[in-house]
Design a protein around this motif. Structure first.
Motif, short mmCIF file in Angstrom:
data_model
loop_
_atom_site.label_atom_id
_atom_site.label_comp_id
_atom_site.label_asym_id
_atom_site.label_seq_id
_atom_site.Cartn_x
_atom_site.Cartn_y
_atom_site.Cartn_z
N GLN A 1 -22.51 38.53 -5.00
CA GLN A 1 -23.00 39.12 -6.04
C GLN A 1 -22.11 38.97 -7.51
O GLN A 1 -22.79 38.86 -8.45
N MET A 2 -21.39 39.42 -6.85
CA MET A 2 -20.25 40.26 -8.07
C MET A 2 -19.95 38.64 -8.57
O MET A 2 -19.25 38.43 -9.79
N ILE A 3 -19.88 37.67 -7.30
CA ILE A 3 -19.73 36.07 -7.51
C ILE A 3 -20.37 35.51 -8.49
O ILE A 3 -20.05 34.56 -9.63
N ILE A 4 -21.70 35.77 -7.99
CA ILE A 4 -22.58 34.69 -8.45
C ILE A 4 -22.92 35.25 -9.75
O ILE A 4 -22.98 34.60 -10.84
N GLN A 5 -22.91 36.71 -10.02
CA GLN A 5 -23.54 37.20 -11.35
C GLN A 5 -21.95 37.03 -12.46
O GLN A 5 -22.46 37.13 -13.48
N GLY A 6 -21.30 36.92 -11.76
CA GLY A 6 -19.50 37.14 -12.39
C GLY A 6 -19.21 35.61 -13.53
O GLY A 6 -18.53 35.39 -14.11
N GLU A 7 -20.26 34.46 -12.33
CA GLU A 7 -19.71 32.83 -13.18
C GLU A 7 -20.13 32.81 -14.83
O GLU A 7 -19.15 33.01 -15.26
N ALA A 8 -20.91 33.96 -14.71
CA ALA A 8 -21.29 33.70 -16.56
C ALA A 8 -19.97 34.59 -17.10
O ALA A 8 -20.50 34.53 -18.54
N LEU A 9 -19.73 35.36 -17.21
CA LEU A 9 -18.41 35.86 -17.77
C LEU A 9 -17.53 35.18 -17.46
O LEU A 9 -16.22 36.18 -18.17
N VAL A 10 -16.47 33.99 -17.04
CA VAL A 10 -15.19 33.06 -16.73
C VAL A 10 -15.52 32.21 -17.42
O VAL A 10 -16.24 30.97 -18.09
N SER A 11 -14.83 32.28 -18.32
CA SER A 11 -14.15 31.04 -19.06
C SER A 11 -12.98 30.73 -18.45
O SER A 11 -11.81 30.50 -17.96
N ILE A 12 -12.80 28.17 -17.87
CA ILE A 12 -12.07 28.04 -17.46
C ILE A 12 -11.07 27.55 -18.08
O ILE A 12 -11.83 26.18 -19.64
N GLU A 13 -10.05 27.04 -18.85
CA GLU A 13 -9.08 26.36 -20.26
C GLU A 13 -8.34 25.67 -18.81
O GLU A 13 -7.58 25.93 -17.85
N GLU A 14 -8.86 24.41 -18.53
CA GLU A 14 -7.32 23.39 -18.07
C GLU A 14 -6.07 23.21 -18.09
O GLU A 14 -5.93 23.24 -19.41
N GLU A 15 -5.41 23.18 -17.97
CA GLU A 15 -3.98 23.74 -17.60
C GLU A 15 -3.68 21.48 -17.78
O GLU A 15 -4.55 20.87 -17.60
#
Length: 63
Positions: free
Chosen positions: A49-63
């Motif tokens: 649940q932490m992963i599923i719900q936390g996905e919305a709080l993550v931003s990805i920056e590609e290197e």
């Protein structure tokens, strides 16, 4: 570009298969155990649940 209140992960593009197993740090395991004890939910359910719900709080920056 920083987004306030967001979790930023910098990662190269990778593609893999699903294994159903994720190794976590000892610190993360202690937190997971505390949340499991407080909620009565299994560590599997809490982590999922932490992963599923936390996905919305993550931003990805590609290197």
């Amino acid at each position: 570009m920083k987004e306030e209140g967001r979790i930023i992960l910098k990662a190269p593009k990778r593609y893999g298969s699903l294994s159903g197993v994720v190794r976590i740090s000892p610190e993360a395991e202690i937190i997971l155990q505390k949340l499991s004890d407080k909620t009565g939910l299994s560590m599997r359910v809490v982590a999922s649940q932490m992963i599923i719900q936390g996905e919305a709080l993550v931003s990805i920056e590609e290197e």
